[in-house]
Scaffold this active site. Sequence first.
Site, mmCIF file in Angstrom:
data_model
loop_
_atom_site.group_PDB
_atom_site.id
_atom_site.type_symbol
_atom_site.label_atom_id
_atom_site.label_comp_id
_atom_site.label_asym_id
_atom_site.label_seq_id
_atom_site.Cartn_x
_atom_site.Cartn_y
_atom_site.Cartn_z
ATOM 1 N N PHE A 130 43.771 40.934 47.998
ATOM 2 C CA PHE A 130 44.659 39.872 47.532
ATOM 3 C C PHE A 130 46.024 40.149 48.122
ATOM 4 O O PHE A 130 46.610 41.211 47.904
ATOM 5 C CB PHE A 130 44.725 39.855 46.008
ATOM 6 N N ASP A 189 45.163 49.400 42.361
ATOM 7 C CA ASP A 189 45.416 48.106 41.728
ATOM 8 C C ASP A 189 44.145 47.778 40.950
ATOM 9 O O ASP A 189 43.071 47.611 41.551
ATOM 10 C CB ASP A 189 45.693 47.065 42.816
ATOM 11 N N TYR A 212 45.958 39.357 32.383
ATOM 12 C CA TYR A 212 45.557 37.973 32.079
ATOM 13 C C TYR A 212 44.165 37.630 32.575
ATOM 14 O O TYR A 212 43.736 36.498 32.411
ATOM 15 C CB TYR A 212 46.592 36.974 32.591
ATOM 16 N N LYS A 213 43.490 38.574 33.197
ATOM 17 C CA LYS A 213 42.129 38.303 33.665
ATOM 18 C C LYS A 213 41.144 38.724 32.567
ATOM 19 O O LYS A 213 41.093 38.106 31.511
ATOM 20 C CB LYS A 213 41.913 39.012 35.002
ATOM 21 N N ARG A 356 33.598 31.828 44.052
ATOM 22 C CA ARG A 356 33.648 32.984 43.135
ATOM 23 C C ARG A 356 33.201 32.569 41.742
ATOM 24 O O ARG A 356 33.570 31.500 41.243
ATOM 25 C CB ARG A 356 35.079 33.519 43.007
#
Lengths: 397, 397
Positions: A130, A189, A212-213, A356
């Site tokens: 990312f 990460d 937040y995932k 995804r």
Amino acid sequence: MRSCPVVDRLACEAMDQEDPLRAFRAEFVLPDKEIYLVGNSLGAPPRTAAERVRQAVEDEWGRHLVGGWNEAGWYAQPLTTGDRLAPLIGAGPGEVVAGNTTSIAVYQAVSAALRLRPGRRVVVVDRRNFPTDNYVIEGLAELRDVSEGRFEDAAAVLLSEVDYRTGARYDVPGMTARVQAAGALMIWDVCHSVGALRVDVSAADLAVGCTYKYLNGGPGAPAFLWVSPRHQTAAENVLSGWYSHAEPFAFEPGYRAADGIRRFTVSTPHVLSFAALEAALDMWDRVDLEQVRAKSMALTSLFIDLVGDRLELASPREAERRGSQVSFYHPDGYPVMRALIDRGVHGDFRAPDILRFGFAPLYTRFTDVWDATQIIAEVLEKELWRDEKYAVRLAVT
Amino acid sequence: MRSCPVVDRLACEAMDQEDPLRAFRAEFVLPDKEIYLVGNSLGAPPRTAAERVRQAVEDEWGRHLVGGWNEAGWYAQPLTTGDRLAPLIGAGPGEVVAGNTTSIAVYQAVSAALRLRPGRRVVVVDRRNFPTDNYVIEGLAELRDVSEGRFEDAAAVLLSEVDYRTGARYDVPGMTARVQAAGALMIWDVCHSVGALRVDVSAADLAVGCTYKYLNGGPGAPAFLWVSPRHQTAAENVLSGWYSHAEPFAFEPGYRAADGIRRFTVSTPHVLSFAALEAALDMWDRVDLEQVRAKSMALTSLFIDLVGDRLELASPREAERRGSQVSFYHPDGYPVMRALIDRGVHGDFRAPDILRFGFAPLYTRFTDVWDATQIIAEVLEKELWRDEKYAVRLAVT
């Protein structure tokens, strides 16, 4: 060759019945008829989040006003929330600060690593990762791709434990040892792994992540930064705001860094965003991460089996080597995903050709996997995605 | 010599009746019997904040889930909220980004200024200013105090429009012109002025501010960064997260800065904290800043007159030269403030010897000024603050 599923919907219902995590689903706000497979991007709201945020606004801000900094514990949030996050990444108390965003935590972590390894200007990254991590550090260091396999002159190696595109998972202990043997610092990460599997960064040097995932902390919930106790004295915080001062309320004219993990705070926490995260963490206090990982592997394996060879798998086939998402390649991935969403199967699309699907073990059911794959099969076999209404790009996907 | 007030409580009631802003008070959650004079530190909650935040959690996050980034406008929050803040600081649309914290915005602003003035390593600051600004830039530049009056080799001058301790207000146009004439960039910190007076940074180069003081955006509400349109092409954002990329959803491996103000965003906004700020901004859309400033000057002047020579004034006596706070020196300021708070007059104490009282024109009344000064007079004349229960320091004040 099409794979041959050994289950049917009844078998999936039985798996749901036997799922030790099944009771958690009722604790989330979820749509009735849609299948939400985007928990790897934004987790669903815990039912308690609305009440916890109401408390923060009405009972804390409304009642205590500025006194809330003490009386409602706002001042300490970066540390108290950090301590609650620590067990989810294999860390101990006094090792994690919460707040700001992942990009900002990456900037702090890489800046600290460069000062801990003076003379080394290279940071090894995964160019396919990312890109925010890479964008943020482009100005700080010379970047080298991990595929070159050269760490001997690097200040640090920054990798995502789970690849945001493919869901491929790094061997964290193995890579950490290899990097440290070369004299570089290992920065993980864990945005795409925390809450999906038992993360353990404890052998590494620094780590960053978001909440937040899979952690369901809410849109734009606070990020976090872990600093190994080995480095807390020598490492410097480049974003040396007043919160990180040895005596923040002395208002001294010069900066003196605090001891311990408070040194890595920056400034005022986003209190209302912390409140929703606190509601999510109340749930995580009761979660067994072994059960999460076992269910995640079962869900993703079943999904791969049921999709079969209708799509080209982008994720590792071996469950141990995946996070909790499954990705496929499709040259027309964008209209395919829009056709799926139109039929209630919510995954997402990442340019140029990745579909995804994320599986959040606290609320995704085996029957969701069954139902989603039936719709995927129909959309692909009948080529429903070729409808021209799916071709137009939306602004943000 | 004691000053001789020309008003009594009845006169204050009449002033409240004639106050063109009087209707706003009912739009805030405020304690019934306490007098809240700390709006310069944390503003009171707008009554609509709780409902707006509930909407964000239940109707946006709960209903749209990840779709909220588009459908609820979360993705655009740093820019849409920035545009709403712009008129409050004399800026136009496309000039302000909201998010993160003031310390982080200071870091971005000073980093950008240093790159715009290559070869200059000095940043002039006010050593007496709220030290977070100075702490954050200590690692970036050589600091020089503004009292030396030397700007000719400085990259930038960073000053707070209103001093957090004394409430003294800079001559913004005059200082901006002087700094720019020396070839340096002028960066204003408007934390202590925005919402208290008509801020106008438009002639300057950059500005930063927070929204949780006079703007009433909530604890830890988003900060903001203004970049003059003159610099938006040449200035660089050192915190170059994916939000600031020319094509954030292309996930390109290399960084390319966006054009315009989006270049200065960093990453994901703290959505729930933005929601409360949005409720506050709904109110500011209806506020006349000239009325705010006129009332602020009247409130603070009346307060100074009524306190008289019971306390040594730390703020400028001339209303035009003050922000919306009044400060006094007292060698035993800490127990004095605790005795006042115990009697319902909420100000705050700043080490070593400053008593601060903030006046938020949207909700502070002239009768509040009257009642507060009666209690201040009693506490001081009877030396009630000498009670030993006020001597013990609380953790955070």
